[in-house]
Scaffold this motif. Sequence first.
Motif, PDB file in Angstrom:
ATOM      1  N   GLY A 137     -16.584  44.736 -26.961  1.00  0.00           N
ATOM      2  CA  GLY A 137     -16.750  43.807 -25.735  1.00  0.00           C
ATOM      3  C   GLY A 137     -17.638  42.390 -25.964  1.00  0.00           C
ATOM      4  N   CYS A 138     -17.934  42.237 -27.098  1.00  0.00           N
ATOM      5  CA  CYS A 138     -18.873  41.072 -27.543  1.00  0.00           C
ATOM      6  C   CYS A 138     -17.821  40.139 -27.974  1.00  0.00           C
ATOM      7  N   CYS A 139     -18.327  38.715 -28.094  1.00  0.00           N
ATOM      8  CA  CYS A 139     -17.507  37.444 -28.664  1.00  0.00           C
ATOM      9  C   CYS A 139     -16.408  37.439 -27.567  1.00  0.00           C
ATOM     10  N   TYR A 140     -16.559  37.775 -26.221  1.00  0.00           N
ATOM     11  CA  TYR A 140     -15.618  37.441 -25.177  1.00  0.00           C
ATOM     12  C   TYR A 140     -15.244  36.013 -24.642  1.00  0.00           C
ATOM     13  N   GLY A 141     -14.198  35.932 -24.162  1.00  0.00           N
ATOM     14  CA  GLY A 141     -13.652  34.635 -24.104  1.00  0.00           C
ATOM     15  C   GLY A 141     -13.855  34.365 -22.428  1.00  0.00           C
ATOM     16  N   SER A 142     -13.609  32.912 -22.227  1.00  0.00           N
ATOM     17  CA  SER A 142     -13.973  32.646 -20.779  1.00  0.00           C
ATOM     18  C   SER A 142     -13.069  33.087 -19.676  1.00  0.00           C
ATOM     19  N   ALA A 143     -13.444  32.998 -18.495  1.00  0.00           N
ATOM     20  CA  ALA A 143     -12.411  33.451 -17.436  1.00  0.00           C
ATOM     21  C   ALA A 143     -11.085  32.795 -17.524  1.00  0.00           C
ATOM     22  N   ALA A 144      -9.981  33.870 -17.606  1.00  0.00           N
ATOM     23  CA  ALA A 144      -8.698  33.361 -17.680  1.00  0.00           C
ATOM     24  C   ALA A 144      -7.802  33.427 -16.403  1.00  0.00           C
ATOM     25  N   PRO A 145      -7.045  32.566 -15.980  1.00  0.00           N
ATOM     26  CA  PRO A 145      -6.129  32.521 -14.926  1.00  0.00           C
ATOM     27  C   PRO A 145      -5.640  34.051 -14.694  1.00  0.00           C
ATOM     28  N   SER A 146      -5.719  34.635 -13.396  1.00  0.00           N
ATOM     29  CA  SER A 146      -5.096  35.807 -13.097  1.00  0.00           C
ATOM     30  C   SER A 146      -3.685  36.132 -13.282  1.00  0.00           C
ATOM     31  N   SER A 147      -3.092  35.058 -13.353  1.00  0.00           N
ATOM     32  CA  SER A 147      -1.520  35.204 -13.533  1.00  0.00           C
ATOM     33  C   SER A 147      -1.454  35.088 -15.174  1.00  0.00           C
ATOM     34  N   LEU A 148      -2.264  34.888 -15.977  1.00  0.00           N
ATOM     35  CA  LEU A 148      -1.871  35.168 -17.406  1.00  0.00           C
ATOM     36  C   LEU A 148      -1.874  36.528 -17.806  1.00  0.00           C
ATOM     37  N   LEU A 149      -0.647  36.784 -18.522  1.00  0.00           N
ATOM     38  CA  LEU A 149      -0.717  38.088 -18.978  1.00  0.00           C
ATOM     39  C   LEU A 149      -1.429  38.581 -20.015  1.00  0.00           C
ATOM     40  N   LEU A 150      -1.911  37.403 -20.666  1.00  0.00           N
ATOM     41  CA  LEU A 150      -3.046  37.801 -22.011  1.00  0.00           C
ATOM     42  C   LEU A 150      -4.382  38.063 -21.618  1.00  0.00           C
ATOM     43  N   GLY A 151      -4.672  37.836 -20.322  1.00  0.00           N
ATOM     44  CA  GLY A 151      -5.976  38.091 -19.873  1.00  0.00           C
ATOM     45  C   GLY A 151      -6.264  39.699 -20.088  1.00  0.00           C
ATOM     46  N   VAL A 152      -7.869  39.553 -20.097  1.00  0.00           N
ATOM     47  CA  VAL A 152      -8.265  41.275 -20.315  1.00  0.00           C
ATOM     48  C   VAL A 152      -9.417  41.331 -19.473  1.00  0.00           C
ATOM     49  N   VAL A 153      -9.271  42.501 -18.625  1.00  0.00           N
ATOM     50  CA  VAL A 153     -10.697  42.781 -17.867  1.00  0.00           C
ATOM     51  C   VAL A 153     -11.277  43.963 -18.505  1.00  0.00           C
ATOM     52  N   PHE A 154     -12.525  43.641 -18.752  1.00  0.00           N
ATOM     53  CA  PHE A 154     -13.281  44.643 -19.546  1.00  0.00           C
ATOM     54  C   PHE A 154     -14.009  45.554 -18.524  1.00  0.00           C
ATOM     55  N   PRO A 155     -14.508  46.775 -19.043  1.00  0.00           N
ATOM     56  CA  PRO A 155     -14.978  47.608 -17.855  1.00  0.00           C
ATOM     57  C   PRO A 155     -16.427  46.890 -17.186  1.00  0.00           C
TER      58      PRO A 155
END
Length: 253
Positions: A137-155
């Motif tokens: 969970g380190c080196c994470y990305g910035s907030a992605a659009p909710s419609s983006l399929l590549l987006g990841v929601v970490f615990p």
Amino acid sequence: MHSIITKIGPLYVYSYGLMVAIGFAVATLLAYKHANDFGIDKERVIDLGIVMLICGIVGARIVYIALNFQYYVRNPPEIINLTKGGLVWYGALIFGLGAAAWFVKKNRINFWMAADLFAPYIALAQAFGRIGCFLNGCCYGSAAPSSLLLGVVFPEESVSRYPTQIFSAIALLLIFVILRIWQKKRHFNGGIFLGYGLLYSMKRFGVEFFRGDYPKILYGFTISQLISVVIFIVCLSLFIYRCLKWKNSLKSA
């Protein structure tokens, strides 16, 4: 996020450390396998790999602490805690190269040939490390659009983020493939390693636009992007110099 893979008695096996260890083992074994192609003793390859690993981790940690100095002043025990990541690759590069330069000089090994041997496998080892970053969970990305399929929601988060760790891992695997093909067609010593520097700095510069763990410090760029620009210029200059030197040697032969 799976920062802890398993527990063996009182010991925890952390995903980040495990992936770094796997990456190092695979990289060293592959370098060992192809050492003869570069006229380097195989036993020296293992020793060199260990020296670079140890010094690289120390350097990566020192730079990370320097970039987050105020936090570690308030939390000194955290300085030696690597379970959450906390390594800066450029620190590993500087310290690892310094240790490698000392080792090859001591053992009378051509620095550029050793660098060309290790270059593709360094990228491969980094790819494993980035997978470890994703699991941790380190080196994470910035907030992605909710419609983006590549987006990841970490615990423990409700924000969808760009999986920059996976972006980096895929790019590093591609760099590994390119450098391995290049190795078989190399013309002058140092070309493969300098090519790695060029490709990696470009990769890092691009991925940083999607990172969310480092602030922008100058004209909208992060410290890693500024370092990437410097690394790119240095590597390009050395690449051109060594290429011209090789061509001149052909003319005078």
